[in-house]
Design a protein around this motif. Sequence first.
Motif, PDB file in Angstrom:
ATOM      1  N   GLY A 140     -19.842 -16.170  -2.620  1.00 24.55           N
ATOM      2  CA  GLY A 140     -21.077 -16.554  -3.305  1.00 24.55           C
ATOM      3  C   GLY A 140     -21.312 -18.055  -3.283  1.00 24.55           C
ATOM      4  O   GLY A 140     -22.166 -18.560  -4.003  1.00 24.55           O
ATOM      5  N   SER A 141     -20.567 -18.758  -2.464  1.00 24.52           N
ATOM      6  CA  SER A 141     -20.644 -20.217  -2.401  1.00 24.52           C
ATOM      7  C   SER A 141     -21.743 -20.669  -1.443  1.00 24.52           C
ATOM      8  O   SER A 141     -21.472 -21.024  -0.300  1.00 24.52           O
ATOM      9  CB  SER A 141     -19.305 -20.790  -1.951  1.00 24.52           C
ATOM     10  N   THR A 142     -22.964 -20.664  -1.932  1.00 21.69           N
ATOM     11  CA  THR A 142     -24.086 -21.115  -1.112  1.00 21.69           C
ATOM     12  C   THR A 142     -24.910 -22.140  -1.888  1.00 21.69           C
ATOM     13  O   THR A 142     -26.130 -22.118  -1.854  1.00 21.69           O
ATOM     14  CB  THR A 142     -24.961 -19.930  -0.671  1.00 21.69           C
ATOM     15  N   THR A 143     -24.225 -23.033  -2.583  1.00 19.21           N
ATOM     16  CA  THR A 143     -24.884 -24.052  -3.389  1.00 19.21           C
ATOM     17  C   THR A 143     -24.789 -25.408  -2.693  1.00 19.21           C
ATOM     18  O   THR A 143     -24.195 -25.531  -1.620  1.00 19.21           O
ATOM     19  CB  THR A 143     -24.209 -24.151  -4.771  1.00 19.21           C
ATOM     20  N   GLU A 181     -19.060 -17.565  12.287  1.00 20.53           N
ATOM     21  CA  GLU A 181     -19.055 -16.273  11.595  1.00 20.53           C
ATOM     22  C   GLU A 181     -17.997 -16.224  10.500  1.00 20.53           C
ATOM     23  O   GLU A 181     -18.254 -15.727   9.402  1.00 20.53           O
ATOM     24  CB  GLU A 181     -18.781 -15.137  12.589  1.00 20.53           C
ATOM     25  N   GLN A 182     -16.805 -16.724  10.795  1.00 21.39           N
ATOM     26  CA  GLN A 182     -15.719 -16.702   9.802  1.00 21.39           C
ATOM     27  C   GLN A 182     -16.082 -17.523   8.569  1.00 21.39           C
ATOM     28  O   GLN A 182     -15.866 -17.088   7.438  1.00 21.39           O
ATOM     29  CB  GLN A 182     -14.426 -17.219  10.424  1.00 21.39           C
ATOM     30  N   LEU A 183     -16.653 -18.701   8.788  1.00 26.29           N
ATOM     31  CA  LEU A 183     -17.027 -19.540   7.661  1.00 26.29           C
ATOM     32  C   LEU A 183     -18.178 -18.925   6.874  1.00 26.29           C
ATOM     33  O   LEU A 183     -18.155 -18.893   5.646  1.00 26.29           O
ATOM     34  CB  LEU A 183     -17.389 -20.948   8.137  1.00 26.29           C
ATOM     35  N   LEU A 184     -19.179 -18.412   7.572  1.00 22.19           N
ATOM     36  CA  LEU A 184     -20.303 -17.779   6.886  1.00 22.19           C
ATOM     37  C   LEU A 184     -19.831 -16.577   6.086  1.00 22.19           C
ATOM     38  O   LEU A 184     -20.252 -16.380   4.935  1.00 22.19           O
ATOM     39  CB  LEU A 184     -21.387 -17.368   7.884  1.00 22.19           C
TER      40      LEU A 184
END
Length: 118
Positions: free
Chosen positions: A67-70, A57-60
């Motif tokens: 916005g780092s979902t690349t 959860e913390q990392l997600l």
Amino acid sequence: MTRAAAAMASATTVGEWMARMDPAPPSALQRRLCELVSASASRPVSDVPEACLEAGEQLLDALLASGSTTRATALDLLAVDSLITYAFQAAADDPARLEERAARAMARIAALPGALKG
């Protein structure tokens, strides 16, 4: 006995459980997972489900907030998925609490990212 149950039976701490996962994840992922649960590594092995869920959860939350979902964060996204999966693998040996644990986890994850709420 599941592999997660076998690891739980042979480990005394969260850190030991992570080190004994079978099958072991690829080495880069294993290292990242151990980093992510390092703050909980000395907790009792019975805390594996909660420790994995908290770390995931913390990392997600951090990934979504930034916005780092690349592709650059692919390892972290895989780590989140792995931590949540391991949390439920470890919790599967307590089926009486599984439904409640799943509902609580879904609510907590759905509330992410905390940084974007305002």
